[in-house]
Motif scaffolding. Sequence first.
Motif, mmCIF file in Angstrom:
data_model
loop_
_atom_site.group_PDB
_atom_site.id
_atom_site.type_symbol
_atom_site.label_atom_id
_atom_site.label_comp_id
_atom_site.label_asym_id
_atom_site.label_seq_id
_atom_site.Cartn_x
_atom_site.Cartn_y
_atom_site.Cartn_z
ATOM 1 N N SER A 153 0.952 -1.144 -0.005
ATOM 2 C CA SER A 153 -0.164 0.070 0.008
ATOM 3 C C SER A 153 0.760 1.165 0.032
ATOM 4 C CB SER A 153 -0.887 0.155 1.380
ATOM 5 O OG SER A 153 -1.647 -1.209 1.109
ATOM 6 N N ARG A 339 -7.356 5.653 -3.985
ATOM 7 C CA ARG A 339 -6.559 4.408 -3.562
ATOM 8 C C ARG A 339 -6.357 4.467 -1.939
ATOM 9 N NH1 ARG A 339 -2.758 2.913 -8.009
ATOM 10 N NH2 ARG A 339 -4.536 1.929 -8.683
ATOM 11 N N GLY A 342 -9.816 3.882 -0.472
ATOM 12 C CA GLY A 342 -10.275 2.631 -0.942
ATOM 13 C C GLY A 342 -9.709 1.495 -0.166
ATOM 14 N N LEU A 346 -12.361 -1.255 1.020
ATOM 15 C CA LEU A 346 -12.681 -2.373 0.203
ATOM 16 C C LEU A 346 -12.545 -3.727 1.184
ATOM 17 C CD1 LEU A 346 -10.273 -1.962 -2.815
ATOM 18 C CD2 LEU A 346 -13.195 -2.066 -2.949
ATOM 19 N N ASP A 351 -16.137 -6.066 -2.902
ATOM 20 C CA ASP A 351 -15.106 -5.304 -3.827
ATOM 21 C C ASP A 351 -15.770 -5.630 -5.313
ATOM 22 O OD1 ASP A 351 -14.831 -8.179 -3.964
ATOM 23 O OD2 ASP A 351 -12.805 -8.208 -3.771
ATOM 24 N N SER A 389 -9.410 4.208 -9.402
ATOM 25 C CA SER A 389 -8.171 4.155 -8.273
ATOM 26 C C SER A 389 -8.683 2.635 -7.898
ATOM 27 C CB SER A 389 -8.794 5.074 -7.417
ATOM 28 O OG SER A 389 -10.152 5.059 -6.697
ATOM 29 N N ILE A 390 -9.613 1.945 -7.742
ATOM 30 C CA ILE A 390 -9.759 0.785 -7.223
ATOM 31 C C ILE A 390 -9.864 -0.448 -8.261
ATOM 32 C CG2 ILE A 390 -11.034 1.488 -5.045
ATOM 33 C CD1 ILE A 390 -13.604 0.204 -6.231
ATOM 34 N N VAL A 394 -8.946 -4.715 -7.575
ATOM 35 C CA VAL A 394 -10.277 -5.429 -7.564
ATOM 36 C C VAL A 394 -10.118 -6.439 -8.787
ATOM 37 C CG1 VAL A 394 -12.869 -5.553 -7.719
ATOM 38 C CG2 VAL A 394 -11.673 -3.966 -6.490
#
Length: 463
Positions: A153, A339, A342, A346, A351, A389-390, A394
Amino acid sequence: MAAPISTPTPALTSAAPVRSYALPMAAMTSLFFLFGAVTNFNDVLMPYLKDVCQLTDLQSSLVQSAFFGAYFLMSLPAGYVLKKLGYQRGIVLGLLVMAVGALLFVPAANSRTFGMFLLGLSVLGAGVTLLQVAANPYVSILGPASRAASRVSIVGVANNFGGTLSPLLGGILLFGGSAALKARLAAMPVAARLAEESTLVKGPYIGLAIFLAILAGVFFMLKLPELETFTDEEADTAATARGSALHYPHLVLGVVAIFLYVGVEVGLGSFLIRYGESQGIQQLSGFTQALVRGLNVAVNFIAVLLGQSPAPIDTTVGFTKAVGAVLVASYWFGSLVGRVVGIPLLARLNDRKALAFVCAVGVLAVLASVFTFGEAALWLIVLCGLMNSIMWPVIFPLAIKGLGPLTKQGSSYLIMAIVGGAIVPLLMGWVATHGGGLRVAFLIPALCYAYLLFYSLRGYRVR
């Protein structure tokens, strides 16, 4: 732009001494910052080269094709190189390859030869590909296995931060300039002006080459932990009823999804400045003017440290390339914010449903932009950065779910699908040049989002 990929964490030998990984982790974080900065600088470079080299939209889109094409061409050779050299020396080699690519911008600028610029971008992309393949495994072993996700991350945020900052700085260096420089360029004949403007790119890329060489030296001297040999799971095909990952429909559809996700993310960012120019905006809103002026002050300070003396961006004349660079940075900043927010969300939300929501918003935002005029059309595209961003974190797990011993093979296909960043912008450029202009070209991202919506609703299912 693709987020870093978490890989299985090999166990360190029990005899390994306890050590601090702070310095190696800081070095790895700088690499991911570099990935984002170099990649997203192309969004500013594309309209710059379109003007300097007098290109069509189709020709200018080759900027992204040359860079992202390296992901497809170099992914497998990079794995072979790393097997021979090892991961640490592979990182050093990748940085030096990037430095060579950056230095190629000097003869390209001197001759104003677009083909030479493309060669430099291809070499840069090859170096980034080698670094991506080498760097990701290191992130997961630089410390306790229990904190591997946190490290992934951290470098992901660094990647997005670099990608947000570089368009801002690029806009100042390539489209800003001092008042005296602007006045001198305006008084020149067209040919002389273009020749002079072409030299503006040399400073940033010479600086990049120097930084890359220094960073290569740092990585050469660092004592990074050795990677253990991974179990060759791909060879154990007897553990699955299918001999190839491509026999799984959800993986094949996932490869297409990654291809289109990267393509739409790169395509929207690449053409945002050109899209803004096509709107003919003569008056910016108060919000946009305040945003541009505020960011301009902050970035000008960095430019001064780099030896530049840029003039403030004039927001009273409507949309300009310099204003567009700020919107490009805002687009990538949305991805950064999404991000960061998220990551914890998430963990609590479904998701797949979250993916369906952002894809649906992406379709609607792009379609609304195409049928809207003026500044609103641009901010609708900027909104898509938040939606993007996600998508990678995912789609990637959904695509490799249930592959078992074929997971690594499936992952390699997904990485190669990053070549979508080379193809989708090229297709948008072709449509813009030959098929009805930029508004029609922006229907392509809408179709990409529509496919991603399908994948989130049905295509992800393991069959």
